[in-house]
Motif scaffolding. Structure first.
Motif, short mmCIF file in Angstrom:
data_model
loop_
_atom_site.label_atom_id
_atom_site.label_comp_id
_atom_site.label_asym_id
_atom_site.label_seq_id
_atom_site.Cartn_x
_atom_site.Cartn_y
_atom_site.Cartn_z
N TYR A 95 0.83 -1.20 0.00
CA TYR A 95 0.00 0.00 0.00
C TYR A 95 0.87 1.26 0.00
O TYR A 95 0.57 2.24 -0.70
N ASP A 96 1.93 1.24 0.79
CA ASP A 96 2.83 2.39 0.84
C ASP A 96 3.45 2.66 -0.53
O ASP A 96 3.53 3.81 -0.98
N LEU A 97 3.87 1.60 -1.22
CA LEU A 97 4.49 1.77 -2.54
C LEU A 97 3.48 2.21 -3.59
O LEU A 97 3.83 2.95 -4.52
N LEU A 98 2.24 1.78 -3.47
CA LEU A 98 1.21 2.24 -4.40
C LEU A 98 0.98 3.74 -4.23
O LEU A 98 0.75 4.46 -5.22
N GLU A 99 1.05 4.23 -3.00
CA GLU A 99 0.96 5.67 -2.77
C GLU A 99 2.13 6.39 -3.42
O GLU A 99 1.96 7.40 -4.11
N ARG A 100 3.33 5.86 -3.23
CA ARG A 100 4.54 6.51 -3.74
C ARG A 100 4.61 6.51 -5.26
O ARG A 100 5.19 7.42 -5.86
N THR A 101 4.03 5.49 -5.88
CA THR A 101 4.12 5.37 -7.34
C THR A 101 2.85 5.85 -8.05
O THR A 101 2.72 5.69 -9.26
N GLY A 102 1.93 6.46 -7.31
CA GLY A 102 0.74 7.03 -7.92
C GLY A 102 -0.30 6.01 -8.34
O GLY A 102 -1.13 6.29 -9.23
N LEU A 103 -0.30 4.85 -7.72
CA LEU A 103 -1.24 3.79 -8.09
C LEU A 103 -2.26 3.48 -7.00
O LEU A 103 -3.04 2.53 -7.15
N ALA A 104 -2.27 4.25 -5.94
CA ALA A 104 -3.15 3.94 -4.81
C ALA A 104 -4.62 3.85 -5.22
O ALA A 104 -5.37 3.00 -4.74
N ARG B 163 4.52 1.84 -13.93
CA ARG B 163 4.57 2.18 -12.50
C ARG B 163 4.44 0.93 -11.64
O ARG B 163 5.12 0.79 -10.63
N LEU B 164 3.56 0.02 -12.05
CA LEU B 164 3.38 -1.22 -11.31
C LEU B 164 4.67 -2.05 -11.33
O LEU B 164 5.07 -2.63 -10.31
N GLU B 165 5.34 -2.08 -12.47
CA GLU B 165 6.58 -2.84 -12.57
C GLU B 165 7.64 -2.28 -11.62
O GLU B 165 8.36 -3.03 -10.95
N VAL B 166 7.73 -0.94 -11.55
CA VAL B 166 8.67 -0.31 -10.62
C VAL B 166 8.27 -0.59 -9.18
O VAL B 166 9.12 -0.90 -8.33
#
Length: 258
Positions: free
Chosen positions: A134-143, A160-163
């Motif tokens: 969840y934290d990474l989805l926030e950081r990568t704009g995918l939340a 973005r998901l791959e990163v």
């Protein structure tokens, strides 16, 4: 989403995170990579460029453990990982995002990143992996897309998901294989901002890229390959002024600096 401007972090000249020493790879009679040596420092964004067939992807496969070198050594964070598997290198702090994105299509975006978190550092529990995802989805704009099936994403969202999946493994060094490929200019600028944010979080980045404005905007240093060998290394300005690079890569200084 509007691209966010990030300031590059200072490059540490004290800590070496990745060191290739004379890496070579032979496929039968073809010497695809020949005696490649370079050093990457903590916090640095390092670009690898060169014409098609220069050996860039083969080099990335040697770094990540897809291939074992015919000769040479690779050190990650001071540890010799030359003979270690992709999984062992991942656990040691090396992540990779691929050019051709292959998420688990029927799983949600959040589940895809959770899998990455479970695959990375040992001892991560499922609740911890879910929280990190969840934290990474926030950081990568995918939340906002966390509960979507991965096959519903756009190309930029796929990148973005791959990163995010690669970052979920908690790397110290992240390898990016042409993550800007197929993106429109505005989307590429968003991806540049994302890579800057990755650097800002303390992760060193090594990337392959053909889009020279992206290399100019991102790279602290550039390694140039041709016919399996390193022919130049330095800042973007230094390598684009090198006549050997100009002749090998795009043929004109104007083209190289576009």
């Amino acid at each position: 989403m509007t691209a966010v401007s990030f300031q590059p972090s200072a490059v540490s000249q004290k800590e070496v995170v990745l060191r290739a020493e004379g890496l070579s790879k032979r496929f039968g009679g073809l010497l695809a990579v020949q005696n490649v040596t370079f050093t990457q420092y903590a916090g640095e964004i390092l670009a690898v460029i060169g014409p098609n067939g220069a050996g860039k992807t083969t080099l990335l496969n040697l770094l990540s453990g897809v291939y074992r070198p015919t000769s040479g050594r690779l050190h990650l964070l001071g540890r010799d990982v030359t003979g270690e598997s992709m999984e062992a290198r991942c656990h040691a702090g090396l992540g990779r995002a691929f050019q051709i994105v292959r998420p688990f299509p029927e799983m949600t975006v959040h589940e895809n990143v959770t899998v990455g978190a479970l695959f990375g550092k040992s001892g991560v529990t499922l609740p911890e992996a879910r929280e990190r995802a969840y934290d990474l989805l926030e950081r990568t704009g995918l939340a906002a897309h966390a509960d979507k099936a991965a096959h519903e994403l756009t190309l930029l969202q796929d990148k973005r998901l791959e990163v995010a999946r690669a970052l979920a493994t908690q790397p110290r060094v992240l390898l990016l294989d042409e993550v800007m490929a197929g993106l429109r200019p505005a989307e590429a600028q968003e991806a540049v901002a994302l890579v800057r944010s990755v650097q800002g979080s303390g992760v060193s980045v090594l990337f392959i890229e053909h889009i020279m404005p992206v290399v100019r905007d991102l790279a602290d240093r550039v390694v140039v390959m041709d016919q399996g060998q390193v022919i130049a290394e330095g800042t973007y300005r230094e390598v684009t002024a090198n006549p050997q690079v100009v002749a090998a890569y795009l043929g004109t200084e104007e083209g190289l600096q576009a």
